[in-house]
Scaffold this motif. Structure first.
Motif, short mmCIF file in Angstrom:
data_model
loop_
_atom_site.label_atom_id
_atom_site.label_comp_id
_atom_site.label_asym_id
_atom_site.label_seq_id
_atom_site.Cartn_x
_atom_site.Cartn_y
_atom_site.Cartn_z
N GLU A 124 0.90 -1.17 -0.09
CA GLU A 124 -0.15 -0.11 0.11
C GLU A 124 0.74 1.22 0.09
OE1 GLU A 124 -3.35 2.04 2.41
OE2 GLU A 124 -2.60 0.30 3.35
N ALA A 134 0.43 5.23 1.10
CA ALA A 134 -0.45 6.35 1.63
C ALA A 134 -0.71 7.49 0.34
CB ALA A 134 0.18 6.84 2.74
N PRO A 135 -1.94 8.12 0.56
CA PRO A 135 -2.12 9.15 -0.40
C PRO A 135 -1.30 10.22 -0.31
CG PRO A 135 -4.05 8.40 0.96
CD PRO A 135 -3.12 7.92 1.58
N PHE A 136 -1.17 11.12 -1.25
CA PHE A 136 -0.51 12.23 -1.58
C PHE A 136 0.93 11.92 -1.27
CE2 PHE A 136 -4.58 13.66 0.51
CZ PHE A 136 -4.77 14.35 -0.68
N ASP A 137 1.50 10.85 -2.11
CA ASP A 137 2.78 10.54 -2.05
C ASP A 137 3.37 10.17 -0.77
OD1 ASP A 137 5.33 9.77 -3.77
OD2 ASP A 137 6.01 11.84 -3.25
#
Length: 236
Positions: free
Chosen positions: A190, A192-195
């Motif tokens: 996975e 995480a969002p926003f790099d």
């Protein structure tokens, strides 16, 4: 103790540092060199000017520095000494791989070419150091780097850890605590969002790594990863 080379320890550290950073970008910003060595940009600029006068590097204002052919050869010779000492400390003295980097850095500056080649003979001419990085040849030639940064992989992709580069004592201690080392199978689960950080699976253990750490871990992607990437290139 009289130095064994025709330039000092500080100059050797600059050449080696620029060579190691050049795998990310070339030319290298002077600020990167200063940050890596833990000094001010003004101090770094003074030494860079001195090395430029010796035709070991070229400095382009507002762009950075790059090694000349002679500067690169000298840098690789220094790297060869360090990585051979890392092999000796790990293989012969059983010092763990996360502790040998700084020890080898001290030894490299007090080792002449005769001792370096005797060390290589004694070790059976290893091709990589304990961190998986290639050992330059006697002539100062560096084998082509292999692998792609872990940070470039997407969820579901994985492979084998080839090497850790560039190396620092702090980074190695961090990875050793998580038992992340060359030869281990790794899979990205996975991001995480926003790099954000990556969640990775090694064996049956899940770890979360920041992007800065992941950029230092070079991976040999597995065939499935390479196949899916090739398909995307064709379709893209």
């Amino acid at each position: 103790m009289k130095h064994l080379h025709d330039f000092g320890e500080s100059e050797e550290m600059y050449l080696k540092t620029i060579a190691e950073l050049a795998s990310k970008q070339d030319p290298i910003p002077v600020t990167w060199v200063a940050e890596r060595l833990g000094i001010s940009t003004v101090s770094a600029s003074e030494m860079i000017h001195r090395l430029e006068n010796r035709r070991l590097l070229e400095h382009t204002p507002y762009k950075g520095v790059c090694l000349t052919d002679e500067g690169r050869r000298r840098a690789n010779t220094i790297i060869r000494r360090q990585r051979l000492w890392e092999c000796f400390l790990t293989d012969k003295l059983a010092i763990t791989w996360d502790h040998v980097h700084d020890l080898a850095c001290r030894l490299e500056h007090a080792t002449d070419s005769m001792v370096t080649e005797a060390l290589a003979d004694y070790l059976g001419h290893p091709t990589t150091c304990p961190h998986g990085n290639p050992i330059p040849s006697t002539e100062g030639e560096m084998p082509p780097p292999e692998g792609i940064p872990l940070g470039d992989l997407t969820p579901g992709e994985g492979g084998v850890i080839l090497r850790i580069h560039p190396v620092s004592a702090l980074l190695l201690r961090h990875l050793a605590e998580k038992r992340i080392e060359p030869g281990k199978e790794i899979e990205v689960r996975e991001i995480a969002p926003f790099d954000g950080p990556q969640s990775i699976l090694i064996g049956d253990e899940m770890h979360v790594l920041g992007r800065e750490v992941a950029a230092h871990i070079m991976i040999q992607p597995n065939t499935e990863t390479l196949g899916s990437r090739k398909l995307m290139e064709i379709l893209g």
